[in-house]
Design an enzyme around this catalytic site. Structure first.
Site, PDB file in Angstrom:
ATOM      1  N   CYS A 122       0.856  -1.189   0.000  1.00 45.79           N
ATOM      2  CA  CYS A 122       0.000   0.000   0.000  1.00 45.79           C
ATOM      3  C   CYS A 122       0.898   1.248   0.000  1.00 45.79           C
ATOM      4  O   CYS A 122       1.693   1.422  -0.916  1.00 45.79           O
ATOM      5  CB  CYS A 122      -0.946  -0.085   1.191  1.00 45.79           C
ATOM      6  SG  CYS A 122      -2.037   1.294   1.512  1.00 45.79           S
ATOM      7  N   ASP A 175      -8.512  -3.241  -7.996  1.00 43.78           N
ATOM      8  CA  ASP A 175      -8.133  -2.285  -6.952  1.00 43.78           C
ATOM      9  C   ASP A 175      -8.896  -0.969  -7.133  1.00 43.78           C
ATOM     10  O   ASP A 175      -8.694  -0.277  -8.131  1.00 43.78           O
ATOM     11  CB  ASP A 175      -6.617  -2.030  -7.025  1.00 43.78           C
ATOM     12  CG  ASP A 175      -6.079  -1.289  -5.816  1.00 43.78           C
ATOM     13  OD1 ASP A 175      -6.795  -0.409  -5.283  1.00 43.78           O
ATOM     14  OD2 ASP A 175      -4.943  -1.581  -5.399  1.00 43.78           O
ATOM     15  N   HIS A 205      -7.521  -4.076  -3.572  1.00 45.27           N
ATOM     16  CA  HIS A 205      -6.430  -3.438  -2.841  1.00 45.27           C
ATOM     17  C   HIS A 205      -6.156  -4.196  -1.544  1.00 45.27           C
ATOM     18  O   HIS A 205      -7.047  -4.815  -0.970  1.00 45.27           O
ATOM     19  CB  HIS A 205      -6.796  -1.988  -2.533  1.00 45.27           C
ATOM     20  CG  HIS A 205      -5.640  -1.162  -2.076  1.00 45.27           C
ATOM     21  ND1 HIS A 205      -4.627  -0.773  -2.935  1.00 45.27           N
ATOM     22  CD2 HIS A 205      -5.300  -0.673  -0.852  1.00 45.27           C
ATOM     23  CE1 HIS A 205      -3.734  -0.062  -2.256  1.00 45.27           C
ATOM     24  NE2 HIS A 205      -4.125   0.009  -0.994  1.00 45.27           N
TER      25      HIS A 205
END
Length: 238
Positions: A122, A175, A205
């Site tokens: 991330c 995502d 994600h």
């Protein structure tokens, strides 16, 4: 038997920050820096450090939010607003300096054999890319880097020419935070680089984060992790 503790790292501007460290039973061994998600160095990141140590690597996960809120951590989706607030306050230039300090610290640790890679998730996926492109200690950069769904990479593609080490990038095709065209742009930027690989997964994600149930995708996480360990084995053990 894996052991763990916290290390104190001195920043270039004189501050001191914490880093969670997991060490394999035998050493010295290659090192891997872990770059946190927006949730901080939490159970998921500590667990990944311990998994890396179990695979034979010295793992070091530094607190990237220490200038904002030392030891900040949240667990799952409920902490996203808090995490994004910290990200918006993060100075990426200072973060890059702190990453370089962490690289220097790892290379100086007796448990480390001198070879060092990095992996981030991330926010940390973007930081892993920054690490590959900009972190140098006495002229020597990292030996390998792995990025998981780094949303900020498309804004830093101009740094691609500075990446000297092998790099592996993981993305989820579903995502909601990284548009498909952004992943396409990363693939195009990496296409001509001999040591760059991009993998895409049928996932969203944070698919690797087992502490965020609505995001976690066990199948994709397992495949990506196996590829990550194989990548480190290839580039940090030879």
């Amino acid at each position: 038997m894996v052991s763990s503790h916290y290390e104190k790292i001195t920043a270039a501007d004189g501050g001191v920050f914490d880093a969670f460290c997991a060490v394999p039973e035998t050493g010295p061994a290659p090192g891997v820096l872990i770059f946190q998600e927006i949730f901080g160095v939490n159970d998921n990141i500590r667990g990944l450090a311990e998994r890396l140590a179990a695979a034979g690597y010295v793992a070091l996960a530094s607190d990237m939010f220490w200038r904002i809120e030392p030891r900040f951590e949240r667990k799952d989706e409920s902490g996203m607003a808090d995490g994004f607030e910290r990200v918006h306050q993060l100075d990426f230039q200072l973060a890059g300096s702190d990453i370089t300090a962490t690289l220097a610290h790892m290379r100086a640790m007796p448990a480390c054999d001198g070879k060092v890679g990095g992996v981030g998730f991330c926010l940390g996926g973007t930081l892993a890319y920054l690490f590959a492109a900009t972190s140098r200690v006495d002229g020597e950069g990292p030996n390998a880097a792995v990025s998981y769904y780094g949303s900020g990479i498309t804004g830093m593609l101009g740094l691609a020419e500075q990446i000297e080490c092998p790099i592996l990038l993981h993305y989820g095709d579903r995502d909601p935070y990284i548009p498909a065209q952004d992943i396409d742009a990363v693939e195009q930027a990496m296409a001509g680089r001999p040591n760059a690989t991009v993998h895409r997964y049928d996932a969203g994600h944070a698919f690797s984060n087992w502490d965020a149930p609505s995001m976690y995708d066990e199948t994709s996480a397992r495949v990506a992790w196996d590829r990550t360990i194989e990548f480190f084995d290839e580039h940090l053990r030879h």
